[in-house]
Scaffold this active site. Structure first.
Site, PDB file in Angstrom:
ATOM      1  N   LYS A   1      68.486  11.984  46.691  1.00  0.00           N
ATOM      2  CA  LYS A   1      67.870  12.309  47.993  1.00  0.00           C
ATOM      3  C   LYS A   1      66.483  11.700  48.164  1.00  0.00           C
ATOM      4  O   LYS A   1      66.078  11.378  49.275  1.00  0.00           O
ATOM      5  CB  LYS A   1      67.787  13.827  48.164  1.00  0.00           C
ATOM      6  CG  LYS A   1      69.128  14.453  48.466  1.00  0.00           C
ATOM      7  CD  LYS A   1      69.022  15.941  48.678  1.00  0.00           C
ATOM      8  CE  LYS A   1      70.408  16.520  48.893  1.00  0.00           C
ATOM      9  NZ  LYS A   1      70.425  17.945  49.042  1.00  0.00           N
TER      10      LYS A   1
ATOM     11  N   ASP B   1      69.026  19.687  55.400  1.00  0.00           N
ATOM     12  CA  ASP B   1      69.009  20.831  54.474  1.00  0.00           C
ATOM     13  C   ASP B   1      68.025  21.904  54.945  1.00  0.00           C
ATOM     14  O   ASP B   1      68.280  23.106  54.780  1.00  0.00           O
ATOM     15  CB  ASP B   1      68.571  20.387  53.065  1.00  0.00           C
ATOM     16  CG  ASP B   1      69.693  19.703  52.297  1.00  0.00           C
ATOM     17  OD1 ASP B   1      70.864  19.945  52.604  1.00  0.00           O
ATOM     18  OD2 ASP B   1      69.377  18.927  51.372  1.00  0.00           O
TER      19      ASP B   1
ATOM     20  N   ALA C   1      61.863  22.377  42.324  1.00  0.00           N
ATOM     21  CA  ALA C   1      60.937  21.525  43.080  1.00  0.00           C
ATOM     22  C   ALA C   1      61.549  20.146  43.301  1.00  0.00           C
ATOM     23  O   ALA C   1      60.837  19.170  43.527  1.00  0.00           O
ATOM     24  CB  ALA C   1      59.599  21.417  42.341  1.00  0.00           C
TER      25      ALA C   1
ATOM     26  N   GLY D   1      64.770  17.710  45.293  1.00  0.00           N
ATOM     27  CA  GLY D   1      65.008  17.348  46.696  1.00  0.00           C
ATOM     28  C   GLY D   1      65.349  18.547  47.571  1.00  0.00           C
ATOM     29  O   GLY D   1      64.782  18.719  48.656  1.00  0.00           O
TER      30      GLY D   1
END
Ligand code: NDP
Length: 291
Positions: free
Chosen positions: A70, A106, A143, A145
């Site tokens: 990502k 997302d 921590a 994507g």
């Protein structure tokens, strides 16, 4: 979208075999009569550039992007949506007018999922609806994507404070620093779960891949016993449907949900970006839940 020629769209990642995306994207294309096939494109890092280049074929609508690419795809697309640029991760690529556009669905996908599980209020400003999580403290595990998208979504939605807990402290600090450039809010980064202080009205979100491989992975937090009973625990992992974290949380009586709802909502937004049509969300939901 009016065409009869076969179109393609797919998921780029390594691994991809666990993904449920074809289960609900394919029925959505079929329901709208769009002749597109949703495929799984297993792509090791060394093949990423070639794979992204292949999205420029005339019959390709674009792609979803998953672990671990990502962040790596950011320099490989032509234009990046401002939200994806702020997050620093792309999960949806659209092939439009010979250009590749990068988006991140997302973030909003997570907020819609949390709202579906009863968290947050819908507020309207500037004529647009937003989900507000004011009054909540969010504890974000991870921590990477997906965590970066969650962090921006949570802070945008107005959480009172955000605590980022990640094995690699530098990565958590980097994410906190990126957020603090845009928001004036208490944002903390930790790598030692024993420093977590119990909070009321908390939402705990697992955005690590701990639990993805069905092993009895250690909990990403030391113990859940310290948290208020109305803490909501969300695991972005949906396959397996019950991670060790969710099993423990359920046994202790917490409200929980797995990542299926986020998968649905991020996927519905990606569908709209590829097709420029509203996603048939109930068809997608039914297809996802049926199997
Ligand atoms: P990344 O590879 O970018 O990040 C992985 C994260 O997991 C990092 O924070 C990493 O910590 C942490 N991690 C990995 N292994 C361990 C371990 N053994 N112990 C502690 N921490 C660990 O992946 P993504 O952010 O893209 O994805 C994370 C998860 O979210 C995946 O399981 C993915 O399937 C899921 N996801 C679900 C979605 C949905 O729609 N439901 C959407 C997007 C993602 P470190 O920095 O220390 O390496």
């Amino acid at each position: 979208m009016q065409t009869t020629k076969q179109l393609h769209v797919g998921l780029i990642g390594d691994p991809v075999a666990h993904s449920f995306s074809p289960r609900f994207q394919q029925p959505a294309f079929d329901a709208l009569g769009i002749p597109a096939r949703y495929e799984l494109w297993h792509t090791p890092a060394r093949q990423l550039i070639e794979r992204i280049r292949s999205l420029c074929e005339p019959d390709c609508l674009g792609a979803n992007v998953t672990i671990p690419h990502k962040e790596a795809v950011l320099p490989l697309v032509d234009k990046i949506d401002p939200l994806a640029a702020r997050i620093g991760a792309i999960n949806t690529i659209v092939h439009r007018d010979d250009y590749l556009y990068g988006y991140n669905t997302d973030a909003l996908g997570l907020l819609h999922a949390l709202h579906e599980h009863g968290l947050g209020e819908v507020e309207t400003y500037n004529g647009r609806e937003h989900i507000s999580l004011r009054g909540h403290t969010a504890i974000l595990l991870g921590a990477g994507g997906a965590a970066r998208a969650a962090a921006f979504a949570l802070v945008d939605a107005g959480v009172e404070q955000l605590i980022i807990l990640n094995r690699n402290l530098e990565r958590a600090r980097h994410l906190a620093a990126d957020l603090l450039r845009s928001y004036d809010r208490p944002i903390f980064s930790l790598n030692d779960p024993s420093f977590l202080i119990p909070r009321t009205s908390s939402i705990i979100i697992n955005a690590t891949s701990l639990g993805l491989h069905e092993d009895i992975s250690p909990l990403p937090v030391e113990t859940l016993a310290q948290f208020d009973p109305d803490t909501f625990i969300y695991d972005m992992i949906y396959n397996p449907s019950q991670t060790y974290l969710l099993c423990q949380a359920r046994l202790m009586g917490f409200n929980t949900a797995n990542g299926l709802s986020m998968l649905l909502h991020q996927g519905a937004q990606a569908f709209t970006l590829w097709t420029n049509q509203p996603a048939p969300i109930e068809i997608m939901r039914k297809s996802l839940m049926m199997e």
